[in-house]
Design a protein around this motif. Sequence first.
Motif, PDB file in Angstrom:
ATOM      1  N   LEU A  22       0.832  -1.203   0.000  1.00 20.01           N
ATOM      2  CA  LEU A  22       0.000   0.000   0.000  1.00 20.01           C
ATOM      3  C   LEU A  22       0.866   1.251   0.000  1.00 20.01           C
ATOM      4  O   LEU A  22       0.545   2.239  -0.676  1.00 20.01           O
ATOM      5  CB  LEU A  22      -0.920  -0.029   1.226  1.00 20.01           C
ATOM      6  N   GLU A  23       1.970   1.211   0.746  1.00 21.04           N
ATOM      7  CA  GLU A  23       2.846   2.387   0.805  1.00 21.04           C
ATOM      8  C   GLU A  23       3.391   2.735  -0.575  1.00 21.04           C
ATOM      9  O   GLU A  23       3.454   3.912  -0.957  1.00 21.04           O
ATOM     10  CB  GLU A  23       4.004   2.142   1.776  1.00 21.04           C
ATOM     11  N   ALA A  24       3.792   1.701  -1.337  1.00 17.46           N
ATOM     12  CA  ALA A  24       4.343   1.953  -2.675  1.00 17.46           C
ATOM     13  C   ALA A  24       3.305   2.611  -3.573  1.00 17.46           C
ATOM     14  O   ALA A  24       3.599   3.596  -4.278  1.00 17.46           O
ATOM     15  CB  ALA A  24       4.827   0.640  -3.287  1.00 17.46           C
ATOM     16  N   PHE A  25       2.084   2.086  -3.545  1.00 16.75           N
ATOM     17  CA  PHE A  25       1.027   2.697  -4.360  1.00 16.75           C
ATOM     18  C   PHE A  25       0.722   4.112  -3.876  1.00 16.75           C
ATOM     19  O   PHE A  25       0.456   5.007  -4.681  1.00 16.75           O
ATOM     20  CB  PHE A  25      -0.237   1.835  -4.301  1.00 16.75           C
ATOM     21  N   ALA A  26       0.758   4.326  -2.565  1.00 13.07           N
ATOM     22  CA  ALA A  26       0.460   5.655  -2.026  1.00 13.07           C
ATOM     23  C   ALA A  26       1.529   6.664  -2.454  1.00 13.07           C
ATOM     24  O   ALA A  26       1.210   7.814  -2.774  1.00 13.07           O
ATOM     25  CB  ALA A  26       0.353   5.583  -0.503  1.00 13.07           C
ATOM     26  N   VAL A  27       2.789   6.221  -2.480  1.00 15.28           N
ATOM     27  CA  VAL A  27       3.854   7.131  -2.922  1.00 15.28           C
ATOM     28  C   VAL A  27       3.682   7.455  -4.407  1.00 15.28           C
ATOM     29  O   VAL A  27       3.860   8.599  -4.838  1.00 15.28           O
ATOM     30  CB  VAL A  27       5.242   6.509  -2.642  1.00 15.28           C
ATOM     31  N   LEU A  28       3.314   6.440  -5.201  1.00 15.77           N
ATOM     32  CA  LEU A  28       3.045   6.701  -6.629  1.00 15.77           C
ATOM     33  C   LEU A  28       1.903   7.703  -6.778  1.00 15.77           C
ATOM     34  O   LEU A  28       1.994   8.655  -7.574  1.00 15.77           O
ATOM     35  CB  LEU A  28       2.699   5.388  -7.338  1.00 15.77           C
TER      36      LEU A  28
ATOM     37  N   ALA B  12       0.977   9.938  -4.630  1.00 10.18           N
ATOM     38  CA  ALA B  12       1.461  11.253  -4.194  1.00 10.18           C
ATOM     39  C   ALA B  12       2.311  11.909  -5.276  1.00 10.18           C
ATOM     40  O   ALA B  12       2.224  13.127  -5.495  1.00 10.18           O
ATOM     41  CB  ALA B  12       2.265  11.100  -2.899  1.00 10.18           C
ATOM     42  N   ALA B  13       3.125  11.107  -5.963  1.00 11.73           N
ATOM     43  CA  ALA B  13       3.971  11.660  -7.028  1.00 11.73           C
ATOM     44  C   ALA B  13       3.122  12.201  -8.166  1.00 11.73           C
ATOM     45  O   ALA B  13       3.352  13.318  -8.659  1.00 11.73           O
ATOM     46  CB  ALA B  13       4.927  10.579  -7.538  1.00 11.73           C
ATOM     47  N   LEU B  14       2.119  11.435  -8.587  1.00 14.16           N
ATOM     48  CA  LEU B  14       1.246  11.910  -9.669  1.00 14.16           C
ATOM     49  C   LEU B  14       0.490  13.166  -9.235  1.00 14.16           C
ATOM     50  O   LEU B  14       0.362  14.128 -10.001  1.00 14.16           O
ATOM     51  CB  LEU B  14       0.253  10.815 -10.054  1.00 14.16           C
TER      52      LEU B  14
ATOM     53  N   GLY C  56       1.452  15.341  -6.975  1.00 14.13           N
ATOM     54  CA  GLY C  56       2.388  16.456  -6.872  1.00 14.13           C
ATOM     55  C   GLY C  56       2.757  17.030  -8.227  1.00 14.13           C
ATOM     56  O   GLY C  56       2.768  18.257  -8.406  1.00 14.13           O
TER      57      GLY C  56
ATOM     58  N   GLY D 101      -5.714  11.457 -11.556  1.00 16.40           N
ATOM     59  CA  GLY D 101      -5.107  10.142 -11.771  1.00 16.40           C
ATOM     60  C   GLY D 101      -4.439   9.617 -10.509  1.00 16.40           C
ATOM     61  O   GLY D 101      -4.530   8.427 -10.176  1.00 16.40           O
TER      62      GLY D 101
ATOM     63  N   VAL E  29      -5.353   6.121  -8.341  1.00 15.14           N
ATOM     64  CA  VAL E  29      -4.397   5.100  -7.867  1.00 15.14           C
ATOM     65  C   VAL E  29      -4.521   4.927  -6.353  1.00 15.14           C
ATOM     66  O   VAL E  29      -4.572   3.802  -5.835  1.00 15.14           O
ATOM     67  CB  VAL E  29      -2.956   5.491  -8.258  1.00 15.14           C
TER      68      VAL E  29
END
Lengths: 189, 101
Positions: B3-9, B11-13, B15, B39, B43
């Motif tokens: 979940l953390e990996a998807f959450a960082v992705l 957040a990146a999109l 940002g 988008g 995610v």
Amino acid sequence: MPVLDEVLFVVLALLAVGGAVMVFRFDSMARATYALLTALLCVGGEVLLLGLDYLGVVIVLMMTIEMALMAVFMVMYMMNPAGLVPMSMVHNPRLALAVAGTVFAALTVGAVLAPWPVGRARQPVDPTRELGRALMGPQMLTMMTLGMALFATIVVSVVLATPRGRYQRFGDDLRSRPADDPLPAGTRR
Amino acid sequence: MSLEAFAVLAAALFGVGLHGALGQRSVVMLMMGLELMLGGVVVGAAAVRHYLTPDVAEGQVLVLLVVTAMAVEMAVGFAVVTALFRARDVDTTDLAAELRR
């Protein structure tokens, strides 16, 4: 399979973020549109990876059509559709970068440090069926609201994009004759 | 995957999209930034549903809601740009400042 899923996740994530960044780096508006398409297709791929087959395919199909239309609008409106000269159309880029960077950092810290609940519930056998049953049952109001919103979108888009409709020609009560046309032509009806 | 990996992705999109929405002068580019932000929300919502509440269908409904918002934003956005261009011959946010007065 888990290893393949990991690889797919990383590849799609890199392509999504890379495409997103390139949207604002390309000089050509058409290329920016296709970079956005790449990013959003990868979003659809990530949703597929999360087991939501129906929603993932909907996103992929919708974004493909949407970006194809967007490319046409880009060529219509933008000054530099082919990217033949360098182009920068930004205002206050440092503040924008600072705000976006701060939001990204805050979200990332929150995502990593949040005490997410452990212990997973059962995955549904068919998520598409679950979605359909929800939309046709307890979430029917949501479905009807979405339908009305999309219908209102169609009406609003046509009204806004129409340069001269019958109300401009015949007045608010549609009774004004002859028609108020810029150039008198035709049968003047 | 986690979940953390998807959450960082997500957040990146979000940002990158926020950077575009705040910094771009062209209305169309601003809309592209909004699409990227939505988008990221897609995610994030799909990942939270998958990892935390897979047995609750409302998570999918939320994703559907955001995807619909993306379509509505794009359609109405282009219609507004078209109306703005016809009325004022402008396609940048800086020149469309009537509501500030």
